[in-house]
Each structure stands twice: as structure tokens, then as C-alpha cells.
Motif scaffolding. Sequence first.
Motif, short mmCIF file in Angstrom:
data_model
loop_
_atom_site.label_atom_id
_atom_site.label_comp_id
_atom_site.label_asym_id
_atom_site.label_seq_id
_atom_site.Cartn_x
_atom_site.Cartn_y
_atom_site.Cartn_z
N LYS A 161 0.70 -1.42 0.61
CA LYS A 161 0.26 -0.65 0.36
C LYS A 161 1.10 1.49 0.12
O LYS A 161 1.59 1.55 1.21
CB LYS A 161 -0.37 -0.14 1.20
N GLU A 162 0.06 2.43 -0.39
CA GLU A 162 0.91 3.74 -0.69
C GLU A 162 1.37 3.98 0.61
O GLU A 162 0.71 4.32 1.60
CB GLU A 162 0.23 4.46 -1.91
N SER A 163 2.36 4.97 0.94
CA SER A 163 2.48 6.11 2.05
C SER A 163 3.66 6.37 1.63
O SER A 163 4.07 6.68 0.71
CB SER A 163 3.39 4.67 3.18
N GLN A 164 2.81 7.62 2.97
CA GLN A 164 3.65 9.22 3.20
C GLN A 164 3.77 9.57 3.53
O GLN A 164 2.82 9.34 4.81
CB GLN A 164 2.83 9.53 2.22
N SER A 165 4.71 10.04 4.57
CA SER A 165 5.32 11.32 5.80
C SER A 165 6.30 12.08 5.07
O SER A 165 6.71 11.70 5.09
CB SER A 165 6.39 10.20 6.48
N ASN A 166 5.22 13.03 5.38
CA ASN A 166 6.46 14.79 5.76
C ASN A 166 7.00 14.96 6.95
O ASN A 166 6.75 14.09 7.87
CB ASN A 166 5.73 15.78 5.20
N TYR A 167 8.23 15.01 6.61
CA TYR A 167 9.29 15.65 8.46
C TYR A 167 9.86 17.35 7.28
O TYR A 167 9.95 17.30 7.04
CB TYR A 167 10.47 14.53 7.69
N LYS A 168 10.05 17.12 9.00
CA LYS A 168 11.11 18.66 9.13
C LYS A 168 12.44 18.79 10.36
O LYS A 168 11.54 17.86 11.60
CB LYS A 168 10.37 19.31 9.51
N VAL A 169 13.13 18.77 10.29
CA VAL A 169 14.36 19.16 11.18
C VAL A 169 14.32 19.99 11.93
O VAL A 169 14.11 21.70 11.39
CB VAL A 169 16.00 18.38 10.46
N ILE A 170 13.93 19.98 13.61
CA ILE A 170 14.27 20.80 14.12
C ILE A 170 15.12 21.66 14.83
O ILE A 170 15.15 22.83 15.00
CB ILE A 170 13.04 20.79 15.40
N LYS A 171 16.05 20.79 15.18
CA LYS A 171 17.24 21.11 16.40
C LYS A 171 18.29 19.96 16.24
O LYS A 171 17.67 18.59 15.72
CB LYS A 171 16.63 21.63 17.49
N SER A 172 19.38 19.97 15.92
CA SER A 172 20.49 19.10 15.81
C SER A 172 21.58 19.29 16.80
O SER A 172 22.01 20.25 17.10
CB SER A 172 21.14 19.08 14.11
N VAL A 173 21.89 18.44 17.27
CA VAL A 173 23.21 18.34 18.30
C VAL A 173 24.25 17.21 17.63
O VAL A 173 23.61 16.20 17.57
CB VAL A 173 22.70 18.09 19.62
N ILE A 174 25.51 17.60 17.81
CA ILE A 174 26.49 17.04 17.78
C ILE A 174 27.14 16.03 18.69
O ILE A 174 26.70 16.46 20.03
CB ILE A 174 28.40 17.16 17.39
N SER A 175 26.79 14.23 17.81
CA SER A 175 26.90 13.33 19.70
C SER A 175 28.38 12.62 19.22
O SER A 175 28.62 12.13 17.48
CB SER A 175 25.83 12.47 19.42
N GLN A 176 28.72 12.40 19.91
CA GLN A 176 30.15 11.28 19.67
C GLN A 176 29.70 10.19 19.56
O GLN A 176 30.31 9.48 18.63
CB GLN A 176 30.79 11.25 20.90
N ARG A 177 28.29 9.52 19.29
CA ARG A 177 28.34 7.68 19.23
C ARG A 177 27.62 8.06 17.76
O ARG A 177 28.37 7.83 16.97
CB ARG A 177 27.93 7.18 20.38
N PHE A 178 27.15 9.22 17.84
CA PHE A 178 25.91 8.93 16.43
C PHE A 178 26.22 9.95 15.25
O PHE A 178 25.02 9.84 14.87
CB PHE A 178 24.56 9.05 16.86
N GLU A 179 27.41 10.54 16.03
CA GLU A 179 27.55 11.49 15.05
C GLU A 179 26.65 12.99 14.95
O GLU A 179 27.23 14.22 14.82
CB GLU A 179 27.93 11.64 13.41
N PHE A 180 25.48 12.56 14.93
CA PHE A 180 24.84 13.89 14.71
C PHE A 180 22.82 12.69 15.84
O PHE A 180 22.33 11.70 15.83
CB PHE A 180 24.49 14.61 13.89
N LEU A 181 22.50 14.21 16.35
CA LEU A 181 20.97 13.38 16.53
C LEU A 181 20.28 14.75 17.00
O LEU A 181 20.54 15.60 16.58
CB LEU A 181 20.92 13.17 18.09
#
Length: 290
Positions: free
Chosen positions: A193-213
Amino acid sequence: MNPTETHTVPQNLKTPIRLQEYGVGIFALIPTKSALKKALKKNYITVNEKPATTATFINGGEIIILSIPKDENNNKPKREFIFPLKVLFEDEYLAIAHKPAGILVSGNAFKTVANALPQNLKPSNLEDVTIPQPVHRLDYGTTGALLVGKTASSIRALNKLFEDKEIDKTYYAVTIGKMKELEGIIKSEIDDKESQSNYKVIKSVISQRFEFLNLVKLYPKTGRRHQLRKHLASIGNPILGDKEYGIENLVLNGKGIYLHAYSLEFSHPFTKRNIFLEDELPQKFLKIFN
């Protein structure tokens, strides 16, 4: 003797309606839409003493009888699951409750939100009052606003709003890794079935383990199973704590998934009042993004 329930359809139905739509919420033994469909397939329901199917229409005045074999009903909970829920909104027709992480919305398990609802909500005074039932699902680890029907007609009406995509939902998620676009649209087929999600990045922070969160606001336009989790994983930014769709060696253990059903907006099917409700972000989100 088989457990039975009887329901008489009011004479004043405006238009004919399929039993699989009308019957949601009228029987305590099969409170959900999926349970109703299963009961119809197993020939547990009759209308005016004739076996009913998913093609049966209700016009008004019919007598509907549910009869479930006794041995099949033995697994039903015999008592309420005592579990406090935060109620965000409530009237005679419906309610919106906060779903905590680590609990199922409904199903065969005893410890579910559905089984905890009766002792957290006020009984409706309307004629078609029934056991309160969630009208949509949130995953086991997901938190946030859960919409509940308190009457048979309300459960049907809310299901129809979801089917017609007339309920606007927003979610927040924490994703891992650098996101290529600050906003976008993700489309794919899920379960054919067709699916759709729209998204918007509100904020990003640097993470030592994950690069960015990243704190990402999500606007699902369809409601497929695990849609938001699958969509974010498909662009290389899975949700923090998602063990099923996460990146190997980059799954955060012990904190659960960082996915929150933040708001619901819809026109109340009976009062016609515009309902807009927000469920504040969990503390674990705020610890990352202040």
C-alpha cells in the motif's frame, strides 16, 4: 452455553451501513474492528437469525446476536488491569489519553491500555455507552496522544475519520546521523500500500557516538504499520533506540525508542468543535535538546 450478546439496531438510521462498520463497539466481547471482522468470518454473528458476513448491510430495526464458543472466550481478561493513565481530554463521546512507553495499546495480553481505560475514564451517560476502546494504535515503545471512543457511535465515527484521513497527527522523533535535507517527503509502499510521511528537522546536536542527533517533526499522511520507523530508516536516519530498523552497532539500549505522538487535530464528530491537543515531549527528549 456459549457467551452471547444481543443488540437491537435503532429504527432511525439515516442511511444503510455495513455491519463491519456499524458493529464496532456494540459488543463487549469483540470491542475492536479487527475482532469484529474475525467474528464475522467465523460466523459468530447473526442478523435477524441469519448468519452475517462482511457484506451484510444494516438498515434499522435488526436484532444482532453475537455468540462465541465458550472455550474461545476463556482467554479474555476477567478483571481490569489497574494502571493509572494521564487523561488529556474527555467528554461523553471520546477521550484522549497519554500512552506510556512499554505497554501495548490492545490485543490478547492482559496488560494493555485498552484494559486499563475503564478505571481511568468516566462512564458516558449516553445510550450507546460501551467499553472505551482505542481507535488507532501506537507501537509498544511509542509514547503520546491516544484517541479513544466511549460510545459505539463514537467509535464508528472516529474510525471513519481515520479512514477518510480527516485526523491530523504530528509526531516527534530523535533520529541519528547527519540528515541530508532539513525537510522533505518520504514515499514508499508498505504491505503493498502507498505510504507518505512529511518531515522537518527542528534541531540537531553533535553526538560522539551517533555523529548527530536530530529532533524531527513528522506529519504522517497515511497510517501503515511502523511507517515512520521504516521511512526514517530508509533515508539513513533511523530513530534512536529502534532495535528493529536501526543500524547495527548504533542502537541505543535501555532507553526505549525515541518516538512520540505529539498532537491530534480533528473536528469532533458530534459537537463539531475543533479539537487540537498536544501531549508534551517526554523528559528523555528534553535531556538531549534542552
